[in-house]
Design a protein around this motif. Structure first.
Motif, PDB file in Angstrom:
ATOM      1  N   ALA A  54       0.831  -1.208   0.000  1.00  0.00           N
ATOM      2  CA  ALA A  54       0.000   0.000   0.000  1.00  0.00           C
ATOM      3  C   ALA A  54       0.866   1.258   0.000  1.00  0.00           C
ATOM      4  O   ALA A  54       0.575   2.229  -0.715  1.00  0.00           O
ATOM      5  N   ILE A  55       1.923   1.234   0.782  1.00  0.00           N
ATOM      6  CA  ILE A  55       2.835   2.383   0.831  1.00  0.00           C
ATOM      7  C   ILE A  55       3.514   2.580  -0.520  1.00  0.00           C
ATOM      8  O   ILE A  55       3.583   3.696  -1.038  1.00  0.00           O
ATOM      9  N   ASP A  56       4.001   1.487  -1.111  1.00  0.00           N
ATOM     10  CA  ASP A  56       4.670   1.571  -2.407  1.00  0.00           C
ATOM     11  C   ASP A  56       3.718   2.054  -3.498  1.00  0.00           C
ATOM     12  O   ASP A  56       4.098   2.869  -4.342  1.00  0.00           O
ATOM     13  N   ALA A  57       2.468   1.585  -3.494  1.00  0.00           N
ATOM     14  CA  ALA A  57       1.489   1.998  -4.504  1.00  0.00           C
ATOM     15  C   ALA A  57       1.211   3.496  -4.395  1.00  0.00           C
ATOM     16  O   ALA A  57       1.169   4.205  -5.410  1.00  0.00           O
ATOM     17  N   MET A  58       1.055   3.980  -3.178  1.00  0.00           N
ATOM     18  CA  MET A  58       0.807   5.407  -2.985  1.00  0.00           C
ATOM     19  C   MET A  58       2.032   6.221  -3.412  1.00  0.00           C
ATOM     20  O   MET A  58       1.908   7.232  -4.097  1.00  0.00           O
ATOM     21  N   ARG A  59       3.205   5.762  -3.032  1.00  0.00           N
ATOM     22  CA  ARG A  59       4.437   6.474  -3.371  1.00  0.00           C
ATOM     23  C   ARG A  59       4.640   6.550  -4.876  1.00  0.00           C
ATOM     24  O   ARG A  59       4.972   7.612  -5.415  1.00  0.00           O
ATOM     25  N   VAL A  60       4.393   5.445  -5.580  1.00  0.00           N
ATOM     26  CA  VAL A  60       4.545   5.424  -7.042  1.00  0.00           C
ATOM     27  C   VAL A  60       3.551   6.390  -7.692  1.00  0.00           C
ATOM     28  O   VAL A  60       3.911   7.156  -8.598  1.00  0.00           O
ATOM     29  N   PHE A  61       2.309   6.375  -7.243  1.00  0.00           N
ATOM     30  CA  PHE A  61       1.289   7.281  -7.783  1.00  0.00           C
ATOM     31  C   PHE A  61       1.699   8.737  -7.580  1.00  0.00           C
ATOM     32  O   PHE A  61       1.680   9.543  -8.516  1.00  0.00           O
ATOM     33  N   ILE A  62       2.098   9.082  -6.364  1.00  0.00           N
ATOM     34  CA  ILE A  62       2.482  10.465  -6.068  1.00  0.00           C
ATOM     35  C   ILE A  62       3.710  10.861  -6.880  1.00  0.00           C
ATOM     36  O   ILE A  62       3.774  11.961  -7.425  1.00  0.00           O
ATOM     37  N   GLN A  63       4.674   9.963  -7.013  1.00  0.00           N
ATOM     38  CA  GLN A  63       5.877  10.289  -7.775  1.00  0.00           C
ATOM     39  C   GLN A  63       5.563  10.500  -9.255  1.00  0.00           C
ATOM     40  O   GLN A  63       6.104  11.405  -9.887  1.00  0.00           O
ATOM     41  N   LYS A  64       4.663   9.691  -9.809  1.00  0.00           N
ATOM     42  CA  LYS A  64       4.269   9.885 -11.213  1.00  0.00           C
ATOM     43  C   LYS A  64       3.591  11.240 -11.406  1.00  0.00           C
ATOM     44  O   LYS A  64       3.827  11.916 -12.408  1.00  0.00           O
ATOM     45  N   CYS A  65       2.764  11.641 -10.450  1.00  0.00           N
ATOM     46  CA  CYS A  65       2.118  12.951 -10.522  1.00  0.00           C
ATOM     47  C   CYS A  65       3.152  14.065 -10.429  1.00  0.00           C
ATOM     48  O   CYS A  65       3.092  15.048 -11.184  1.00  0.00           O
ATOM     49  N   ARG A  66       4.118  13.918  -9.538  1.00  0.00           N
ATOM     50  CA  ARG A  66       5.167  14.922  -9.402  1.00  0.00           C
ATOM     51  C   ARG A  66       6.012  15.005 -10.666  1.00  0.00           C
ATOM     52  O   ARG A  66       6.372  16.091 -11.116  1.00  0.00           O
ATOM     53  N   ASP A  67       6.331  13.846 -11.241  1.00  0.00           N
ATOM     54  CA  ASP A  67       7.088  13.834 -12.496  1.00  0.00           C
ATOM     55  C   ASP A  67       6.319  14.567 -13.585  1.00  0.00           C
ATOM     56  O   ASP A  67       6.898  15.320 -14.371  1.00  0.00           O
ATOM     57  N   TRP A  68       5.003  14.358 -13.631  1.00  0.00           N
ATOM     58  CA  TRP A  68       4.168  15.057 -14.609  1.00  0.00           C
ATOM     59  C   TRP A  68       4.288  16.564 -14.410  1.00  0.00           C
ATOM     60  O   TRP A  68       4.475  17.312 -15.363  1.00  0.00           O
ATOM     61  N   ASN A  70       6.590  18.329 -13.216  1.00  0.00           N
ATOM     62  CA  ASN A  70       7.927  18.872 -13.464  1.00  0.00           C
ATOM     63  C   ASN A  70       8.302  18.891 -14.940  1.00  0.00           C
ATOM     64  O   ASN A  70       9.402  19.331 -15.279  1.00  0.00           O
ATOM     65  N   GLN A  71       7.409  18.451 -15.807  1.00  0.00           N
ATOM     66  CA  GLN A  71       7.681  18.510 -17.240  1.00  0.00           C
ATOM     67  C   GLN A  71       7.682  19.955 -17.715  1.00  0.00           C
ATOM     68  O   GLN A  71       7.069  20.823 -17.094  1.00  0.00           O
ATOM     69  N   GLU A  72       8.316  20.193 -18.854  1.00  0.00           N
ATOM     70  CA  GLU A  72       8.348  21.540 -19.424  1.00  0.00           C
ATOM     71  C   GLU A  72       6.944  21.993 -19.842  1.00  0.00           C
ATOM     72  O   GLU A  72       6.538  23.105 -19.555  1.00  0.00           O
ATOM     73  N   LEU A  73       6.199  21.127 -20.526  1.00  0.00           N
ATOM     74  CA  LEU A  73       4.838  21.453 -20.977  1.00  0.00           C
ATOM     75  C   LEU A  73       3.893  20.303 -20.633  1.00  0.00           C
ATOM     76  O   LEU A  73       3.497  19.527 -21.499  1.00  0.00           O
ATOM     77  N   PRO A  74       3.509  20.163 -19.363  1.00  0.00           N
ATOM     78  CA  PRO A  74       2.633  19.059 -18.981  1.00  0.00           C
ATOM     79  C   PRO A  74       1.233  19.219 -19.566  1.00  0.00           C
ATOM     80  O   PRO A  74       0.685  20.316 -19.602  1.00  0.00           O
ATOM     81  N   LEU A  75       0.684  18.109 -20.037  1.00  0.00           N
ATOM     82  CA  LEU A  75      -0.673  18.100 -20.573  1.00  0.00           C
ATOM     83  C   LEU A  75      -1.611  17.518 -19.525  1.00  0.00           C
ATOM     84  O   LEU A  75      -1.341  16.464 -18.945  1.00  0.00           O
ATOM     85  N   LEU A  76      -2.726  18.181 -19.298  1.00  0.00           N
ATOM     86  CA  LEU A  76      -3.659  17.772 -18.260  1.00  0.00           C
ATOM     87  C   LEU A  76      -4.196  16.361 -18.508  1.00  0.00           C
ATOM     88  O   LEU A  76      -4.378  15.595 -17.547  1.00  0.00           O
ATOM     89  N   ASP A  77      -4.406  15.989 -19.752  1.00  0.00           N
ATOM     90  CA  ASP A  77      -4.877  14.635 -20.059  1.00  0.00           C
ATOM     91  C   ASP A  77      -3.889  13.578 -19.576  1.00  0.00           C
ATOM     92  O   ASP A  77      -4.285  12.497 -19.147  1.00  0.00           O
ATOM     93  N   ASP A  78      -2.597  13.900 -19.648  1.00  0.00           N
ATOM     94  CA  ASP A  78      -1.583  12.954 -19.166  1.00  0.00           C
ATOM     95  C   ASP A  78      -1.675  12.774 -17.656  1.00  0.00           C
ATOM     96  O   ASP A  78      -1.473  11.675 -17.141  1.00  0.00           O
ATOM     97  N   LEU A  79      -1.975  13.847 -16.934  1.00  0.00           N
ATOM     98  CA  LEU A  79      -2.157  13.726 -15.488  1.00  0.00           C
ATOM     99  C   LEU A  79      -3.356  12.848 -15.174  1.00  0.00           C
ATOM    100  O   LEU A  79      -3.293  11.970 -14.326  1.00  0.00           O
ATOM    101  N   MET A  80      -4.464  13.066 -15.887  1.00  0.00           N
ATOM    102  CA  MET A  80      -5.680  12.293 -15.625  1.00  0.00           C
ATOM    103  C   MET A  80      -5.501  10.799 -15.962  1.00  0.00           C
ATOM    104  O   MET A  80      -6.244   9.970 -15.447  1.00  0.00           O
ATOM    105  N   ALA A  81      -4.515  10.486 -16.772  1.00  0.00           N
ATOM    106  CA  ALA A  81      -4.250   9.087 -17.120  1.00  0.00           C
ATOM    107  C   ALA A  81      -3.495   8.348 -16.020  1.00  0.00           C
ATOM    108  O   ALA A  81      -3.458   7.123 -16.005  1.00  0.00           O
ATOM    109  N   ILE A  82      -2.926   9.092 -15.100  1.00  0.00           N
ATOM    110  CA  ILE A  82      -2.199   8.480 -13.972  1.00  0.00           C
ATOM    111  C   ILE A  82      -3.215   8.011 -12.949  1.00  0.00           C
ATOM    112  O   ILE A  82      -4.036   8.775 -12.472  1.00  0.00           O
ATOM    113  N   LYS A  83      -3.159   6.736 -12.638  1.00  0.00           N
ATOM    114  CA  LYS A  83      -4.117   6.147 -11.675  1.00  0.00           C
ATOM    115  C   LYS A  83      -3.343   5.505 -10.519  1.00  0.00           C
ATOM    116  O   LYS A  83      -2.267   4.959 -10.719  1.00  0.00           O
ATOM    117  N   PRO A  84      -3.938   5.555  -9.328  1.00  0.00           N
ATOM    118  CA  PRO A  84      -3.271   4.905  -8.176  1.00  0.00           C
ATOM    119  C   PRO A  84      -3.273   3.389  -8.302  1.00  0.00           C
ATOM    120  O   PRO A  84      -4.025   2.811  -8.996  1.00  0.00           O
TER     121      PRO A  84
END
Length: 84
Positions: A54-68, A70-84
């Motif tokens: 559970a901790i790893d799943a939450m950490r991976v989800f949060i890190q993917k969101c943070r990576d999104w 930090n992109q130069e031109l993040p697209l909102l659709d890409d964020l919505m595609a990230i699922k826990p």
């Protein structure tokens, strides 16, 4: 992201220092999206009493969101595609 043209490419002063307006907006979208899936209380509960999976799943989800965000031109659709 839908940013008004007069703010595009501008720099602002935030608690993090001087940064692009788009970076601040992306960070706010990211935070809101994370909290939709894991409220602060849920995050603390997972950290305090969740198992490793559970901790790893939450950490991976949060890190993917943070990576999104930090992109130069993040697209909102890409964020919505990230699922826990």
């Amino acid at each position: 992201m839908n940013i008004e043209s007069e703010f595009q490419g501008t720099y602002i002063t935030t608690s993090k220092g001087v940064e692009k307006y788009e970076s601040m907006v992306a960070r706010n979208y990211c935070r809101s999206y994370i909290v939709q899936h894991y409220t602060e209380t849920e995050q603390l509960n997972v950290l305090m009493s969740g198992d490793k999976a559970a901790i790893d799943a939450m950490r991976v989800f949060i890190q993917k969101c943070r990576d999104w965000s930090n992109q130069e031109l993040p697209l909102l659709d890409d964020l919505m595609a990230i699922k826990p």
